[in-house]
Write a protein that holds these residues in place. Structure first.
Motif, short mmCIF file in Angstrom:
data_model
loop_
_atom_site.label_atom_id
_atom_site.label_comp_id
_atom_site.label_asym_id
_atom_site.label_seq_id
_atom_site.Cartn_x
_atom_site.Cartn_y
_atom_site.Cartn_z
N UNK A 75 0.85 -1.19 0.00
CA UNK A 75 0.00 0.00 0.00
C UNK A 75 0.89 1.24 0.00
N UNK A 76 0.83 2.02 -1.10
CA UNK A 76 1.64 3.23 -1.22
C UNK A 76 1.04 4.09 -2.32
N UNK A 77 0.98 5.39 -2.10
CA UNK A 77 0.40 6.26 -3.13
C UNK A 77 1.39 6.59 -4.25
N UNK A 78 2.64 6.19 -4.09
CA UNK A 78 3.65 6.44 -5.12
C UNK A 78 3.78 5.24 -6.05
N UNK A 79 3.50 5.39 -7.35
CA UNK A 79 3.68 4.27 -8.29
C UNK A 79 5.13 3.77 -8.31
N UNK A 80 6.09 4.70 -8.13
CA UNK A 80 7.50 4.31 -8.12
C UNK A 80 7.80 3.38 -6.95
N UNK A 81 7.31 3.75 -5.73
CA UNK A 81 7.59 2.92 -4.56
C UNK A 81 6.86 1.59 -4.65
N UNK A 82 5.67 1.58 -5.20
CA UNK A 82 4.95 0.30 -5.37
C UNK A 82 5.74 -0.62 -6.28
N UNK A 83 6.32 -0.06 -7.35
CA UNK A 83 7.13 -0.85 -8.28
C UNK A 83 8.40 -1.37 -7.62
N UNK A 84 9.08 -0.48 -6.87
CA UNK A 84 10.33 -0.87 -6.20
C UNK A 84 10.09 -1.99 -5.20
N UNK A 85 9.08 -1.82 -4.35
CA UNK A 85 8.81 -2.83 -3.33
C UNK A 85 8.31 -4.14 -3.95
N UNK A 98 0.32 -10.48 5.06
CA UNK A 98 0.94 -9.30 5.67
C UNK A 98 0.75 -8.11 4.75
N UNK A 99 0.82 -6.91 5.33
CA UNK A 99 0.61 -5.67 4.57
C UNK A 99 1.77 -4.71 4.85
N UNK A 100 2.28 -4.08 3.78
CA UNK A 100 3.18 -2.94 3.97
C UNK A 100 2.35 -1.68 3.72
N UNK A 101 2.38 -0.75 4.67
CA UNK A 101 1.44 0.38 4.65
C UNK A 101 2.18 1.71 4.75
#
Length: 488
Positions: free
Chosen positions: A9-19, A52-55
């Motif tokens: 869960x992240x509002x940044x498309x870049x961070x969602x891709x990285x994680x 599990x969730x990353x938030x």
């Protein structure tokens, strides 16, 4: 080996891709889905039921805190928060840990240069810890301890599947207790005495009608209780006072006094003397000021799940507590400062991040700063001071519970009361054993059924260092009883 399914869960498309790339590269995990805001996170959690969730904290619609509250109420799931190293970020991270998040990592931002690869490694490390604890059945998803003191999120029911009939609970068969030291006392059902609700600097609820009911226990993950410890009923926390009713009573009292005729100016000598005697006979109910003179000292060590546990214990300590409390919570720098500030807002005693060389006083809890060891130092005058050091980590921890506990050895003039609560690993167990051998009056381990992670207390129990095993709600009342009942 079954894959551990993760919701990002992240509002940044870049961070969602990285994680997503980092997590998918590990064979133990699979990215189940991604969400760009808190509302999507709640909907996907109810629909897909991830392991599990990353938030992220800062998001549109519902931020990470609001989404976390709803998830913990509707579908309790292990959550790792992504925190920016800013004042607001650290404060919100502490709130999240008290609302049920199991851990956090620092997210790269413009103010702090954190390497993306380093953040990815930290995330995988936290995920593997969560995988280990969930697989072993050691992770507990427990309700937040603080809903009564703050405005909780309004829970909006979301129907994902057709409703199922409630499952009747069956009584578990009795399991024989593991052999412990004869002096170890396991409290099966503890009910602390009634205590007034603390209001000193408390953040009172803004909308009492929006405080949610307790989460459905049928949706909680299995609770594997310690052998020999009853989990049939744990004590409930005191309810929040009805502020509206108090206001009405005060207003009515004021109106009554206004309506009554004023007392005559002339008062007989007998009446005046009687009033003076009565006022002198009833001393004012003021709490004594903290003092550097004491004969009792409490020391607490904790890690994963610690902010929630510390809130429960420290809010149960009265303002006139005649002993200082030293605390080591495994946490990075800056976050311990926010933790101390937040706890201080809810506690009757003073709570602050420890400062090197400061005088230790009663009715005060000192939290070791992240990244520094904290120990006790005795002055030639007989007073005690905080000592902070930058020595190498011990057992991978800095601050270390063992380092703090070991500094209390060799002080027989102090009645020492030692507590180990929820956390991974074994930090503090050897130090508690050394203190027990040195004559510490009380050595307490938190019971398995209330630990988020039953690691540090288990190590102390297995080492034979524990005199009492208590559920979280029973620790503060026992400390108060032990300190106030024993003669100086």
């Amino acid at each position: 080996m079954p894959e551990f399914k993760v919701l990002i869960v992240d509002d940044s498309p870049f961070m969602r891709k990285v994680f997503s790339d980092v997590i998918d590269a590990d064979a133990a995990f699979e990215v189940l889905a991604t969400a760009s805001n808190g509302k999507e996170a709640v909907d996907l959690t109810l629909k897909l039921k991830p392991d599990i969730i990353t938030m992220d904290l800062e998001m549109p619609l519902w931020n990470g805190i609001e989404a976390l509250k709803r998830i913990m109420a509707l579908q309790p799931t292990p959550v790792i928060m992504l925190s920016a190293v800013t004042d607001n970020g650290t404060r919100d991270t502490i709130r999240a840990l008290q609302y049920g998040a199991i851990d956090f990592i620092r997210k790269p931002d413009g103010a702090v240069k954190l390497d993306i690869r380093q953040v990815g490694e930290q995330l995988l490390e936290k995920l593997h810890i969560a995988l280990e604890t969930v697989s072993s059945g050691a992770l507990r998803m427990l309700p937040a301890v603080e809903e009564q003191g703050e405005a909780a999120a309004e829970i909006i029911p979301v129907v994902v599947d057709s409703p199922k009939p409630p499952v009747e609970k069956t009584k578990k068969p009795d399991v024989p207790a593991e052999p412990l030291l004869n002096k170890t006392r396991i409290v099966e059902s503890f009910k602390p005495p009634d205590q007034p609700v603390k209001t000193r600097n408390a953040e009172l609820p803004r909308k009492l009608d929006r405080i949610p009911d307790k989460p459905d226990s049928s949706r909680l993950k299995p609770n594997h209780a310690s052998p020999g410890i009853s989990t049939s009923r744990l004590p409930e926390r005191p309810l929040v006072k009805d502020l509206a009713s108090q206001t009405v009573k005060k207003a009515a009292s004021l109106e009554l006094k206004t309506a009554m005729p004023k007392k005559s100016v002339r008062t007989t000598v007998t009446e005046a003397q009687a009033n003076r005697d009565q006022s002198q006979a009833i001393p004012p109910t003021t709490n004594p000021k903290p003092t550097s003179s004491f004969t009792h000292l409490v020391a607490i060590g904790t890690s994963t799940g610690g902010p929630r546990a510390l809130h429960e214990v420290l809010t149960g300590i009265p303002a006139d507590f005649p002993a200082p409390i030293l605390v080591v919570q495994h946490m990075p720098p800056k976050f311990t400062h926010s933790l101390a500030q937040r706890l201080d807002n809810f506690c009757s005693i003073n709570v602050r991040e420890a400062v090197d060389g400061e005088l230790i006083e009663t009715a005060t809890a000192y939290i070791a700063p992240g990244g520094r060891h904290m120990t006790l130092r005795k002055e030639v005058t007989g007073t005690y001071r905080i000592k902070l050091s930058d020595e190498v980590p011990k057992g991978g921890h800095k601050p270390s519970v063992d380092v703090m506990f070991e500094s209390l050895v060799g002080h027989p003039q102090l009645k020492r009361h030692i507590v180990l609560m929820t956390g991974m690993g074994s930090d503090g167990a050897k130090g508690m054993k050394a203190l027990q051998t040195d004559g510490a009056q009380t050595t307490i381990a938190e019971a398995e059924q209330t630990c988020v992670v039953y690691g540090m207390p288990r190590s102390a129990v297995e080492l034979g260092a524990v005199s009492q095993i208590l559920p979280l709600q029973g620790i503060a009342p026992v400390l108060v009883q032990e300190v106030k009942s024993r003669k100086p």
